[in-house]
Design an enzyme around this catalytic site. Structure first.
Site, PDB file in Angstrom:
ATOM      1  CG  MET A   1       5.837   0.602   0.590  1.00  0.00           C
ATOM      2  SD  MET A   1       6.478   0.205  -1.045  1.00  0.00           S
ATOM      3  CE  MET A   1       4.986   0.326  -2.040  1.00  0.00           C
TER       4      MET A   1
ATOM      5  CB  VAL B   1      11.778  -5.927   5.157  1.00  0.00           C
ATOM      6  CG1 VAL B   1      11.704  -6.138   6.662  1.00  0.00           C
ATOM      7  CG2 VAL B   1      11.479  -7.230   4.427  1.00  0.00           C
ATOM      8  CB  ALA B   2      11.308  -2.103   8.302  1.00  0.00           C
ATOM      9  N   GLY B   3       9.454  -0.831   5.317  1.00  0.00           N
ATOM     10  CA  GLY B   3       9.568   0.228   4.317  1.00  0.00           C
ATOM     11  C   GLY B   3       8.429   1.223   4.300  1.00  0.00           C
TER      12      GLY B   3
ATOM     13  CE  LYS C   1       0.801   1.244   4.502  1.00  0.00           C
ATOM     14  NZ  LYS C   1       1.543   2.426   4.921  1.00  0.00           N
TER      15      LYS C   1
ATOM     16  CG  ASP D   1      -0.764   0.061   8.322  1.00  0.00           C
ATOM     17  OD1 ASP D   1      -1.603   0.907   8.690  1.00  0.00           O
ATOM     18  OD2 ASP D   1       0.404   0.334   8.006  1.00  0.00           O
TER      19      ASP D   1
HETATM   20  O1  C5P Z   1      -0.564  -1.145  15.085  1.00  0.00           O
HETATM   21  P1  C5P Z   1       0.879  -1.396  14.873  1.00  0.00           P
HETATM   22  O2  C5P Z   1       1.404  -2.524  15.735  1.00  0.00           O
HETATM   23  O3  C5P Z   1       1.255  -1.575  13.449  1.00  0.00           O
HETATM   24  O4  C5P Z   1       1.609  -0.076  15.341  1.00  0.00           O
HETATM   25  C1  C5P Z   1       2.998  -0.017  15.537  1.00  0.00           C
HETATM   26  C2  C5P Z   1       3.336   1.209  16.335  1.00  0.00           C
HETATM   27  O5  C5P Z   1       3.085   2.380  15.563  1.00  0.00           O
HETATM   28  C3  C5P Z   1       2.513   1.408  17.594  1.00  0.00           C
HETATM   29  O6  C5P Z   1       3.088   0.726  18.685  1.00  0.00           O
HETATM   30  C4  C5P Z   1       2.552   2.906  17.786  1.00  0.00           C
HETATM   31  O7  C5P Z   1       3.789   3.297  18.344  1.00  0.00           O
HETATM   32  C5  C5P Z   1       2.543   3.418  16.358  1.00  0.00           C
HETATM   33  N1  C5P Z   1       1.186   3.748  15.891  1.00  0.00           N
HETATM   34  C6  C5P Z   1       0.554   4.872  16.393  1.00  0.00           C
HETATM   35  N2  C5P Z   1      -0.698   5.210  15.954  1.00  0.00           N
HETATM   36  C7  C5P Z   1      -1.310   4.476  14.999  1.00  0.00           C
HETATM   37  C8  C5P Z   1      -0.679   3.341  14.456  1.00  0.00           C
HETATM   38  C9  C5P Z   1       0.576   2.998  14.923  1.00  0.00           C
HETATM   39  O8  C5P Z   1       1.094   5.569  17.256  1.00  0.00           O
HETATM   40  N3  C5P Z   1      -2.523   4.833  14.576  1.00  0.00           N
END
Ligand code: C5P
Length: 263
Positions: free
Chosen positions: A100, A96-98, A10, A137
């Site tokens: 996307m 990876v970790a990009g 994405k 995501d």
């Molecule tokens: O939900 P996910 O595990 O992918 O999120 C990774 C990190 O990104 C969260 O721990 C948070 O620090 C940050 N995040 C955020 N607000 C969001 C999505 C992610 O602060 N809406």
């Protein structure tokens, strides 16, 4: 028997970020667009859970319990009251970790593949709630196409797209940690009122019309300044894309992949 699922990466054409919430997440208005860059996940019966990865970034993918595809298979098996006896093979093309949603894509694909392999026919709402537990995501990776994500990005509303947009992506060396980029966003916003995030009507209209010039005028990523602050070299990549004729140049999600909208 084996089941193969292909899942897209994405780009976020708008990523409006609010102030940090008490739970540490940020409320978003997140306009997701699936793009034609895919990972492929194949699920085959096995004794226990096994994970293999091939592709240019394969060495950077964790193969332990932190892998999102493995966690997806375990979450589905637990809900179905069975063991996660599956070999998941990920053929990886998404950086990876990009920024996307590559890990999220693999998780959504693993869910769909295991659900079919195990004959579970899990209702879509249940799959979506497992996705939301796995990461903000992941629900979008399950539905694909185009959607507006609110909440922390997990509440989705499908969006109409009236044409094909052409993108060029520049993969960066190394990744950026999403939590670190959000922390940097908070640091850059210190002492300022952060408005509640909302989707821009002009951007939604540009998507609906399939108009790349209108889309280029409205793309917006609130995490871009934070990603550039952590990886200043990205500014030169963005400038190179603009010089090469891109209609718009932006960081994809939390970066460091950069995205260029073409004519
Ligand atoms: O939900 P996910 O595990 O992918 O999120 C990774 C990190 O990104 C969260 O721990 C948070 O620090 C940050 N995040 C955020 N607000 C969001 C999505 C992610 O602060 N809406």
């Amino acid at each position: 028997m084996s089941i193969t699922v292909r899942v897209p990466a994405k780009v976020n054409v708008q990523l409006a970020v609010g102030a940090p919430r008490p739970d540490g997440y940020h409320d978003l208005a997140n306009v997701f667009l699936a793009v034609g860059l895919y990972d492929t996940v194949t699920a085959t019966p096995a004794d226990g859970l096994r994970l293999t990865v091939t592709g240019p970034d394969a060495a950077q993918v964790p193969l332990d319990g932190s892998n999102l595809a493995a966690r997806a298979a375990l979450a589905l098996a637990e809900r179905a009251g069975r063991t996660a006896d599956v070999h998941l093979h990920i053929a990886k093309d998404i950086p990876v970790a990009g920024g996307m949603a590559g890990g999220s894509a693999d998780a959504a694909a693993a869910l769909v593949a295991c659900d079919a392999l195990w004959g579970l026919a899990t209702p879509r709402e249940v799959l979506l709630s497992i996705c939301a537990d796995l990461g903000s995501d992941v629900p979008f990776s399950l539905v694909g196409e185009a959607a507006l994500g609110t909440g922390r990005g997990e509440k989705l509303e499908p969006l109409q797209v009236g044409g094909t947009f052409h993108w060029v992506f520049a993969a960066a060396d190394g990744g950026l940690s999403t939590p670190a980029v959000y922390r940097e966003f908070d640091r850059l916003c210190e002492g300022r009122e952060v408005p509640a995030p909302t989707a821009a009507p002009a951007l939604l209209a540009a998507l609906r019309d399939g108009d790349p010039h209108a889309l280029a005028a409205t793309v917006d990523n609130d995490l871009q300044a934070a990603a550039l602050s952590l990886n200043p070299a990205l500014a030169a990549t963005l400038a190179a894309g603009t010089e090469a004729g891109a209609l718009a140049a932006l960081v994809s999600g939390s970066g460091p992949t950069t995205a260029f909208l073409a004519e």
